[in-house]
Scaffold this motif. Structure first.
Motif, PDB file in Angstrom:
ATOM      1  N   MET A  72       0.909  -1.241   0.004  1.00  0.00           N
ATOM      2  CA  MET A  72      -0.069  -0.110  -0.089  1.00  0.00           C
ATOM      3  C   MET A  72       0.780   1.180  -0.095  1.00  0.00           C
ATOM      4  O   MET A  72       2.051   1.348   0.320  1.00  0.00           O
ATOM      5  CB  MET A  72      -1.057   0.053   1.183  1.00  0.00           C
ATOM      6  CG  MET A  72      -1.807  -1.089   1.296  1.00  0.00           C
ATOM      7  SD  MET A  72      -3.080  -0.889   2.338  1.00  0.00           S
ATOM      8  CE  MET A  72      -2.343  -0.823   3.988  1.00  0.00           C
ATOM      9  N   ALA A  73       0.218   2.252  -0.323  1.00  0.00           N
ATOM     10  CA  ALA A  73       1.033   3.468  -0.524  1.00  0.00           C
ATOM     11  C   ALA A  73      -0.019   4.635  -0.203  1.00  0.00           C
ATOM     12  O   ALA A  73      -1.232   4.699  -0.353  1.00  0.00           O
ATOM     13  CB  ALA A  73       1.628   3.864  -1.816  1.00  0.00           C
ATOM     14  N   GLY A 114       6.244  -3.511  -4.867  1.00  0.00           N
ATOM     15  CA  GLY A 114       6.106  -2.185  -4.002  1.00  0.00           C
ATOM     16  C   GLY A 114       5.569  -1.176  -4.610  1.00  0.00           C
ATOM     17  O   GLY A 114       5.519  -1.297  -6.138  1.00  0.00           O
ATOM     18  N   MET A 115       5.320  -0.010  -3.983  1.00  0.00           N
ATOM     19  CA  MET A 115       4.717   1.050  -4.870  1.00  0.00           C
ATOM     20  C   MET A 115       5.035   2.261  -3.632  1.00  0.00           C
ATOM     21  O   MET A 115       4.970   2.196  -2.638  1.00  0.00           O
ATOM     22  CB  MET A 115       3.215   1.020  -4.912  1.00  0.00           C
ATOM     23  CG  MET A 115       2.225   0.626  -3.903  1.00  0.00           C
ATOM     24  SD  MET A 115       0.724   0.060  -4.179  1.00  0.00           S
ATOM     25  CE  MET A 115       0.229   1.196  -5.841  1.00  0.00           C
ATOM     26  N   PHE A 125       4.824   5.436  -8.369  1.00  0.00           N
ATOM     27  CA  PHE A 125       5.625   4.197  -9.159  1.00  0.00           C
ATOM     28  C   PHE A 125       5.367   2.798  -8.505  1.00  0.00           C
ATOM     29  O   PHE A 125       4.873   2.825  -7.269  1.00  0.00           O
ATOM     30  CB  PHE A 125       7.052   4.397  -8.868  1.00  0.00           C
ATOM     31  CG  PHE A 125       7.493   5.720  -9.231  1.00  0.00           C
ATOM     32  CD1 PHE A 125       8.388   5.772 -10.477  1.00  0.00           C
ATOM     33  CD2 PHE A 125       7.176   6.877  -8.709  1.00  0.00           C
ATOM     34  CE1 PHE A 125       8.950   6.893 -11.092  1.00  0.00           C
ATOM     35  CE2 PHE A 125       7.926   8.324  -9.249  1.00  0.00           C
ATOM     36  CZ  PHE A 125       8.630   8.168 -10.423  1.00  0.00           C
ATOM     37  N   THR A 126       5.196   1.896  -9.465  1.00  0.00           N
ATOM     38  CA  THR A 126       5.036   0.502  -8.882  1.00  0.00           C
ATOM     39  C   THR A 126       6.316  -0.301  -9.358  1.00  0.00           C
ATOM     40  O   THR A 126       6.809  -0.188 -10.509  1.00  0.00           O
ATOM     41  CB  THR A 126       3.834  -0.130  -9.483  1.00  0.00           C
ATOM     42  OG1 THR A 126       3.748   0.091 -10.990  1.00  0.00           O
ATOM     43  CG2 THR A 126       2.592   0.843  -9.026  1.00  0.00           C
ATOM     44  N   ILE A 162      10.228  -0.350  -3.463  1.00  0.00           N
ATOM     45  CA  ILE A 162      10.804   0.981  -4.051  1.00  0.00           C
ATOM     46  C   ILE A 162      10.413   2.053  -2.883  1.00  0.00           C
ATOM     47  O   ILE A 162       9.285   1.815  -2.134  1.00  0.00           O
ATOM     48  CB  ILE A 162       9.831   0.926  -5.453  1.00  0.00           C
ATOM     49  CG1 ILE A 162      10.370   2.333  -5.838  1.00  0.00           C
ATOM     50  CG2 ILE A 162       8.333   1.164  -5.066  1.00  0.00           C
ATOM     51  CD1 ILE A 162       9.833   2.594  -7.552  1.00  0.00           C
ATOM     52  N   ASP A 163      11.010   3.157  -2.920  1.00  0.00           N
ATOM     53  CA  ASP A 163      10.759   4.271  -2.074  1.00  0.00           C
ATOM     54  C   ASP A 163      11.219   5.750  -2.812  1.00  0.00           C
ATOM     55  O   ASP A 163      12.494   5.541  -3.481  1.00  0.00           O
ATOM     56  CB  ASP A 163      11.421   4.201  -0.570  1.00  0.00           C
ATOM     57  CG  ASP A 163      10.695   5.198   0.272  1.00  0.00           C
ATOM     58  OD1 ASP A 163       9.594   5.551   0.111  1.00  0.00           O
ATOM     59  OD2 ASP A 163      11.399   5.603   0.980  1.00  0.00           O
ATOM     60  N   HIS A 164      10.529   6.704  -2.676  1.00  0.00           N
ATOM     61  CA  HIS A 164      10.908   7.942  -3.539  1.00  0.00           C
ATOM     62  C   HIS A 164      11.488   9.065  -2.433  1.00  0.00           C
ATOM     63  O   HIS A 164      11.221   8.992  -1.321  1.00  0.00           O
ATOM     64  CB  HIS A 164       9.547   8.640  -4.210  1.00  0.00           C
ATOM     65  CG  HIS A 164       9.972   9.507  -5.122  1.00  0.00           C
ATOM     66  ND1 HIS A 164      10.235  10.912  -5.021  1.00  0.00           N
ATOM     67  CD2 HIS A 164       9.796   9.451  -6.568  1.00  0.00           C
ATOM     68  CE1 HIS A 164      10.579  11.409  -6.262  1.00  0.00           C
ATOM     69  NE2 HIS A 164      10.152  10.416  -6.949  1.00  0.00           N
TER      70      HIS A 164
END
Length: 445
Positions: A72-73, A114-115, A125-126, A162-164
């Motif tokens: 989830m994000a 991941g997202m 992003f996914t 993934i992470d921003h």
């Protein structure tokens, strides 16, 4: 001749409107109120009982996925938007107030691993099992328009997280290595490796934005600085860590969820000893997320429960479970600090209150004052046995309860064995190891 005249100010006793509460003069002299403490104790007891009576934390269930919810994000600027990815490659965007899915994407073949949402909230992003990183527009396409991909990057290996970045157009992915990507490029601008097979999670620090951390399959937690060429250091634990999360208010602290049923809060400046070990789960802890205040975090476990821990306490203050909820895979704390979203492998996302007995909706000033008064009374008398017993009691599912008892017996047996070995050995031959340090194998720099 002196004449004494009574002088009364109408502001002290006259109501401004007829709907106001009557003003009552009160003398606060303690000698005039001999039973004030017993009276307050009774009020605190009643407030504690009422809190447990009104503890109904479940708010809503979001169903629509056709496979288990894997990630989830949260949207960084919209409280009403939640994104979720499932094990069949489907991504859904939810509107939380209406509790409806507003958009569905077939993003990947296989799992959505991941997202993350861009820091400005314009896109997300996914990553999935098909080795691709995809960037999507956050806005729903208009009537008759098709879903449009902003960007697709093909990776060399399967990506697991993934992470921003919090301020720049950079993002990090993890798989067989940790890569730093620029949104405008199709190849990573930086790659970190440290002799590890694979990574399961990567997270940017929300305060010191150049720092990031990852959980590796060799039971280690690795710290990186994007300004350096090599990783900073890593701590190796006795069992593997699944995910980690940085404290959003204290830059040096992070908490990781472990396969040994515990969570560990570390200070990155001193990794040889955890600051706190959080115990209560009876199966592997799969995910966690911090409250925006940084004072509490929520954890999701394979034992089908969600627990809320204060950051500096070893035991949880709250546990949530339902008969239908199966293994909880992912969990998020809303950015207004009032709600918790949990995704489980029976295809549902559940919305919970962070404070189980909180009244939803608009409160009148009298309700707020009564609530604050009750809260103060409960904190004043929180250590009295009767109040503590009522406040701490939680009903657990039978399976969790029996597992907890079994773990207590095993722990007691292990400690008894350690005491006996020490008692029958030469004095000083067996060192005393603190409970916190038992699961830390080494710190490598």
């Amino acid at each position: 001749m002196k004449v004494k005249v009574l002088c009364r100010n109408p502001d002290d006793y006259v109501r401004e409107t007829t709907k106001d509460v009557q003003r009552v003069p009160r003398n606060y002299d303690p000698s005039l109120h001999p039973f004030e403490v017993p009276r307050e104790y009774t009020r605190a007891l009643n407030a504690t009982k009422l809190e447990r009576v009104f503890a109904k934390p479940f708010v809503a269930s979001l169903d629509g996925h056709r496979d288990g919810v894997n990630c989830m994000a949260k949207h960084p600027s919209s409280l009403s938007t939640l994104l979720s990815g499932s094990c069949d490659g489907e991504v859904k965007v939810w509107n939380l107030p209406t509790r409806k899915c507003v958009r569905t994407l077939q993003a990947h073949e296989g799992f959505v691993r991941g997202m993350c949402v861009r820091f400005c909230g314009a896109s997300f992003f996914t990553v999935g099992d098909d080795r691709t990183i995809k960037q999507w527009k956050m806005d729903t396409p208009g009537y008759g328009e098709e879903e449009e991909l902003l960007n697709t990057i093909l990776g060399k290996t399967v990506l697991t997280g993934i992470d921003h970045h919090q301020k720049e157009s950079l993002f990090a992915t993890c798989g067989q290595q940790v890569d730093i990507w620029d949104e405008q490029r199709s190849s990573p601008i930086r790659t970190f490796t440290w002799g590890v097979d694979s990574f399961s999670c990567v997270r940017f620090n929300p305060v010191e934005t150049e720092l990031l951390a990852s959980c590796a399959s060799d039971r280690s937690i690795v710290l990186y600085d994007m300004r350096e060429a090599n990783p900073l250091k890593k701590v190796i634990m006795s069992l593997r860590s699944n995910t980690l999360c940085w404290n959003p208010m204290e830059a040096y602290y992070f908490t990781c969820s472990n396969e040994d049923y515990n969570l560990y809060t570390f200070d990155m400046r001193r990794l040889d000893t955890p600051v706190t070990v959080h115990k209560d789960h009876v199966s592997a802890v799969l995910d966690l997320d911090y409250s925006p205040t940084g004072r509490e975090f929520v954890s999701a476990s394979f034992d089908k429960t969600i627990r809320i821990f204060p950051k500096n306490m070893g035991h949880s203050r709250e546990v949530y479970h339902t008969k239908r909820m199966q293994h909880v895979i992912c969990v998020r704390w809303s950015l207004d600090s009032r709600y918790i979203m949990a995704g489980s492998d029976e295809m549902n996302i559940r919305l919970w209150k962070a404070n189980a007995s909180e009244k939803l909706g608009v409160l009148t000033p009298r309700e707020k004052a009564a609530q604050n008064y009750s809260q103060k009374l409960k904190s004043k008398f929180q250590h009295h046995p009767q109040i503590r017993r009522i406040a701490h009691h939680r009903h657990l599912p039978k399976g969790v309860y029996l597992q907890k008892k079994e773990l207590q017996v095993m722990t007691a047996a292990r400690r008894r064995k350690e005491r006996n070995v020490k008692k029958h050995s030469k004095p000083g031959s067996i060192p005393t190891v603190a409970e916190k340090e038992k699961n830390i194998v080494a710190v490598v720099k």
